[in-house]
Each structure stands twice: as structure tokens, then as C-alpha cells.
Motif scaffolding. Structure first.
Motif, PDB file in Angstrom:
ATOM      1  N   HIS A   1      -0.863  -0.840  -4.478  1.00 34.60           N
ATOM      2  CA  HIS A   1      -2.110  -0.079  -4.387  1.00 34.60           C
ATOM      3  C   HIS A   1      -1.757   1.310  -3.860  1.00 34.60           C
ATOM      4  O   HIS A   1      -1.153   1.440  -2.788  1.00 34.60           O
ATOM      5  CB  HIS A   1      -3.094  -0.737  -3.425  1.00 34.60           C
ATOM      6  CG  HIS A   1      -3.469  -2.142  -3.786  1.00 34.60           C
ATOM      7  ND1 HIS A   1      -4.052  -2.467  -4.979  1.00 34.60           N
ATOM      8  CD2 HIS A   1      -3.341  -3.312  -3.093  1.00 34.60           C
ATOM      9  CE1 HIS A   1      -4.284  -3.766  -5.015  1.00 34.60           C
ATOM     10  NE2 HIS A   1      -3.849  -4.302  -3.883  1.00 34.60           N
TER      11      HIS A   1
ATOM     12  N   SER B   1      -7.284  -6.002  -5.767  1.00 33.00           N
ATOM     13  CA  SER B   1      -8.541  -5.435  -5.277  1.00 33.00           C
ATOM     14  C   SER B   1      -9.677  -6.448  -5.387  1.00 33.00           C
ATOM     15  O   SER B   1     -10.598  -6.449  -4.571  1.00 33.00           O
ATOM     16  CB  SER B   1      -8.891  -4.162  -6.054  1.00 33.00           C
ATOM     17  OG  SER B   1      -9.087  -4.442  -7.434  1.00 33.00           O
TER      18      SER B   1
ATOM     19  N   ILE C   1      -8.171   3.508  -1.572  1.00 28.51           N
ATOM     20  CA  ILE C   1      -7.258   2.785  -2.459  1.00 28.51           C
ATOM     21  C   ILE C   1      -7.572   3.189  -3.883  1.00 28.51           C
ATOM     22  O   ILE C   1      -8.554   2.763  -4.481  1.00 28.51           O
ATOM     23  CB  ILE C   1      -7.418   1.260  -2.293  1.00 28.51           C
ATOM     24  CG1 ILE C   1      -7.160   0.835  -0.856  1.00 28.51           C
ATOM     25  CG2 ILE C   1      -6.498   0.513  -3.248  1.00 28.51           C
ATOM     26  CD1 ILE C   1      -7.459  -0.628  -0.575  1.00 28.51           C
ATOM     27  N   THR C   2      -6.729   4.053  -4.453  1.00 28.84           N
ATOM     28  CA  THR C   2      -6.918   4.481  -5.836  1.00 28.84           C
ATOM     29  C   THR C   2      -5.672   5.179  -6.353  1.00 28.84           C
ATOM     30  O   THR C   2      -5.174   6.106  -5.692  1.00 28.84           O
ATOM     31  CB  THR C   2      -8.144   5.409  -5.977  1.00 28.84           C
ATOM     32  OG1 THR C   2      -8.280   5.789  -7.346  1.00 28.84           O
ATOM     33  CG2 THR C   2      -8.017   6.668  -5.116  1.00 28.84           C
TER      34      THR C   2
ATOM     35  N   ALA D   1      -5.674   1.193  -7.924  1.00 30.62           N
ATOM     36  CA  ALA D   1      -5.290  -0.106  -7.390  1.00 30.62           C
ATOM     37  C   ALA D   1      -4.645  -0.953  -8.477  1.00 30.62           C
ATOM     38  O   ALA D   1      -4.666  -0.607  -9.665  1.00 30.62           O
ATOM     39  CB  ALA D   1      -6.524  -0.823  -6.840  1.00 30.62           C
TER      40      ALA D   1
ATOM     41  N   THR E   1     -11.456   0.773   1.438  1.00 31.23           N
ATOM     42  CA  THR E   1     -10.523   1.594   2.198  1.00 31.23           C
ATOM     43  C   THR E   1      -9.666   0.671   3.043  1.00 31.23           C
ATOM     44  O   THR E   1     -10.021  -0.481   3.294  1.00 31.23           O
ATOM     45  CB  THR E   1     -11.247   2.593   3.108  1.00 31.23           C
ATOM     46  OG1 THR E   1     -12.028   1.866   4.075  1.00 31.23           O
ATOM     47  CG2 THR E   1     -12.137   3.522   2.303  1.00 31.23           C
TER      48      THR E   1
ATOM     49  N   ILE F   1      -2.466   4.723  -2.018  1.00 30.25           N
ATOM     50  CA  ILE F   1      -3.395   5.164  -0.963  1.00 30.25           C
ATOM     51  C   ILE F   1      -3.133   6.628  -0.617  1.00 30.25           C
ATOM     52  O   ILE F   1      -2.028   7.144  -0.821  1.00 30.25           O
ATOM     53  CB  ILE F   1      -3.293   4.276   0.294  1.00 30.25           C
ATOM     54  CG1 ILE F   1      -1.858   4.263   0.836  1.00 30.25           C
ATOM     55  CG2 ILE F   1      -3.770   2.864   0.006  1.00 30.25           C
ATOM     56  CD1 ILE F   1      -1.714   3.493   2.158  1.00 30.25           C
TER      57      ILE F   1
ATOM     58  N   PHE G   1       0.875  -1.166   0.000  1.00 28.47           N
ATOM     59  CA  PHE G   1       0.000   0.000   0.000  1.00 28.47           C
ATOM     60  C   PHE G   1       0.917   1.223   0.000  1.00 28.47           C
ATOM     61  O   PHE G   1       1.608   1.486   0.989  1.00 28.47           O
ATOM     62  CB  PHE G   1      -0.902  -0.008   1.231  1.00 28.47           C
ATOM     63  CG  PHE G   1      -1.871  -1.168   1.267  1.00 28.47           C
ATOM     64  CD1 PHE G   1      -3.007  -1.164   0.469  1.00 28.47           C
ATOM     65  CD2 PHE G   1      -1.637  -2.259   2.088  1.00 28.47           C
ATOM     66  CE1 PHE G   1      -3.906  -2.226   0.503  1.00 28.47           C
ATOM     67  CE2 PHE G   1      -2.525  -3.331   2.134  1.00 28.47           C
ATOM     68  CZ  PHE G   1      -3.657  -3.312   1.337  1.00 28.47           C
TER      69      PHE G   1
ATOM     70  N   HIS H   1       2.617  -1.184   5.791  1.00 27.81           N
ATOM     71  CA  HIS H   1       2.155  -1.034   4.415  1.00 27.81           C
ATOM     72  C   HIS H   1       2.500  -2.237   3.533  1.00 27.81           C
ATOM     73  O   HIS H   1       2.222  -2.204   2.318  1.00 27.81           O
ATOM     74  CB  HIS H   1       2.766   0.228   3.793  1.00 27.81           C
ATOM     75  CG  HIS H   1       2.309   1.509   4.425  1.00 27.81           C
ATOM     76  ND1 HIS H   1       2.758   1.936   5.658  1.00 27.81           N
ATOM     77  CD2 HIS H   1       1.423   2.443   3.993  1.00 27.81           C
ATOM     78  CE1 HIS H   1       2.188   3.090   5.957  1.00 27.81           C
ATOM     79  NE2 HIS H   1       1.368   3.419   4.967  1.00 27.81           N
TER      80      HIS H   1
END
Length: 344
Positions: free
Chosen positions: A336, A287, A323-324, A326, A312, A338, A244, A278
Motif C-alpha cells: 500500500h 484495503s 493510503i493511495t 492500495a 488512513t 502512503i 506500507f 511499516h
């Protein structure tokens, strides 16, 4: 006397009548057999022929022809082809692979290196076996695309099956499954699959050097001596991890919350604890694999929650991170992006 003669001849009459009826039936049966139309079995089309007969695969057919794969995919196989439809190819317009976004553009390609790249992309959509949707298993599948180098995992796709839905590399969906061919099966998909070309560390480094830059703070944190082992894992092709990755704005917000001016001021132990929060070391978690609940990281669990059409992720404290985007696929894992730093 005449009456007696009649009754004497009656058995012979019956026998003659039965013989006549039998001959009629036999002749009728023979006549029916002679007139029967024998329909030869229908020869099923191979994968290329099936694609050629479907207008929604016209760009794929042009690509297969340009890459000189028509003969291969017409062979005995068996093959499974995850076939991008025309709308999927159209999404490439304006990007690095714009030359492959339409029939006209593909037909205009003459550069040998571009054709070789197209061939590699197409082979990344092919499995050297026949796999129906009902037999698809979640996990990695090796494609017909050769790996670029020994030890580099850039020729595997990752499948997720949720009920009757099938996802590839997290974000690509099978929109029409089980299109049968004589030498395998076609599954129509809504994106062109692109093989990864960088490790997670490579993605972070190239993003930090891009314009506009991203992940400059994450890279700075990973380059701290205390985080050397984590950077090594992110750079190793033998890794299989999920990261992440906080944006620069996320790091800036976290520094403000910690009353610090820059990443270098974060104590070593705190820095490592934050970075470990992370990293999921148990493999690639796309995802499409996420469900509400806990996911184990190198430093305890993070909490996944549904949010609209996405998810999230939250650490031990602080605001939940969106998360975008992903599913940024790497040769050694998946990233991903964040918008919050996950704090222990």
C-alpha cells in the motif's frame, strides 16, 4: 303388476347406471393421459454458452476463444469463473495489456507469446471447484493458472467477504454473483485480475528505476546493512507480508522533521524501528480487509481510520498517512503506497 315389475327392475337399473358412469370416467382419464404434453427437461447451458448468451461478456468470450480455452471451460468441471465484464476489459486500454481491451483488438492478436499471456490471465480467473457466493471464505484460493516456478505464489487470488459483498485482491468487486451453469458458477467482476509477477523488493526496485522514479528513498533505506533482514524478507517468495510503502516525498518530509539531509544519516536503530513500523508480518492485508482500529506491525501497532471511501494509517506520532494507491499485489505480499512515513 307394472308397478311391481318396475320396482323389481330398479336395482338392475342402478347397477347399469353406475357401470356406465364408471366407464365414462375411465375413458375420460385415459383420454386425458393420451393428450398430455410431456415437456422435456431444459438442458442447462455450460459456462461458455452462458457467457456467449450475455452481451456484457462479449470481450471475455473473444478472449476465451483466442486463448483456446472454450473447450476446457465447456467441460465437466466443476469451475468457478470470476468473469470480467466488458467495462472491466475496457479499463486495460492504453496500458501494457491494451491488446486485450476490446473484441477487435483481441481478434487481431496473432503473436504466440501474447496469446500465452492472455491464457495465463484468464486461468487466473478460474477456480477448479464450484463456489457459490454464500460459500466464499475470506483468504487465499488457488486458481487454475499454473505457478510460473516452484515456490512462487503467483497463481492465488485473495478473497474478502464483507456481508454480501465479495472482493478479490482488495480492489475488485463481484458485481453479479451466482450466475448458474451446468458445469459451475460465474461471478461477474468489475476488473480484470492480473497475477503478480514481482516480489515486494522487486516492486520497490523497479519503481525506483522507473521514470518518473518512486521509492528511491525506501530502497536506499532497505539497502542499509542494518536493514538487511528486512530487505531479505521483502525479496523472499516464502514471505507473506503487507508493506506500507512511503513515497519519496514522504521520506523527504520525515527527514526534514528529523533535521536530517538524507536517509544515510538516520541512526541504525532508528532506521530499523521506522522500517519495522511499516511491515505487517501476519499476512496479506488488503484495503477490503481494513477496519478502523489497530493493526500489529513488526514494531507495535499502527492505527487505521476511515477517510472518505478509503483509510488512513498512523504510527505512534506524526500525521496520518493516506493510503493511495492500495493493493499492489506481489508474489510474496501486498503493498500500500502512503504519503507519510510512519514514525514510532
Amino acid at each position: 303388476m307394472k308397478i311391481n315389475n318396475f320396482f323389481q327392475t330398479l336395482p338392475m337399473y342402478r347397477a347399469l347406471r353406475l357401470l356406465t358412469v364408471g366407464l365414462f370416467i375411465g375413458l375420460s382419464a385415459t383420454s386425458c393421459d393420451d393428450d398430455e404434453v410431456i415437456i422435456p427437461p431444459v438442458t442447462q447451458q455450460n459456462i461458455v454458452q452462458v457467457a456467449q448468451s450475455n452481451a456484457d461478456f462479449s470481450v471475455l468470450v473473444a478472449a476465451v476463444t483466442k486463448a483456446d480455452l472454450a473447450t476446457t471451460l465447456s467441460g465437466a468441471g466443476p469451475f468457478t469463473v470470476f468473469a470480467p465484464n466488458n467495462a472491466a476489459f475496457a479499463k486495460l486500454a492504453g496500458g501494457p495489456l491494451d491488446a486485450f481491451s476490446s473484441v477487435a483488438k483481441i481478434n487481431a492478436v496473432t503473436d504466440a507469446s501474447q496469446i500465452a499471456a492472455l491464457r495465463g490471465v484468464l486461468l487466473y480467473h478460474v477456480l477448479p471447484s464450484n463456489v457459490m457466493a454464500s460459500n466464499i471464505a475470506t483468504g487465499a484460493s488457488t486458481t487454475a493458472r499454473p505457478a510460473s516456478a516452484s515456490g512462487v505464489n503467483d497463481n492465488s487470488i485473495y478473497l474478502t467477504k464483507t456481508g454480501s459483498n465479495v472482493f478479490i485482491n482488495g480492489a475488485t468487486s463481484v458485481v453479479t454473483a451466482d450466475i448458474s451453469a451446468s458445469n459451475g458458477t460465474i461471478h461477474a467482476i468489475d476488473n480484470v485480475l492480473l497475477p503478480p509477477s514481482q516480489t515486494i523488493a522487486g516492486i520497490v526496485q523497479s519503481s525506483a528505476a522507473a521514470s518518473p522514479a518512486q521509492f528511491t528513498q525506501l530502497l536506499r533505506a532497505l539497502q542499509r546493512p542494518a536493514a538487511q533482514a528486512l530487505l531479505a524478507a521483502a525479496a523472499s517468495n516464502s514471505s507473506n507480508i503487507t508493506v506500507f510503502a512511503p513515497t519519496d516525498a514522504a521520506f523527504q518530509a520525515a527527514l526534514t522533521a528529523l533535521n536530517l539531509q538524507n536517509v544515510d544519516q538516520i541512526p541504525d536503530a532508528t532506521l530499523v524501528a521506522i522500517l519495522q513500523k511499516h511491515i505487517v508480518s501476519s499476512g496479506r492485508v488488503f484495503s477490503s480487509d481494513l477496519v478502523p482500529g489497530n493493526v500489529a506491525t513488526l514494531n507495535g501497532n499502527v492505527t487505521i481510520a476511515a477517510s472518505g471511501t478509503g483509510f488512513t494509517v498512523r504510527g505512534g506520532s506524526g500525521t496520518a498517512a493516506n493510503i493511495t494507491p492500495a493493493n499492489i499485489l506481489a508474489t510474496n505480499g501486498v503493498v500500500h503506497v502512503i504519503n507519510q512515513v510512519l514514525l514510532p
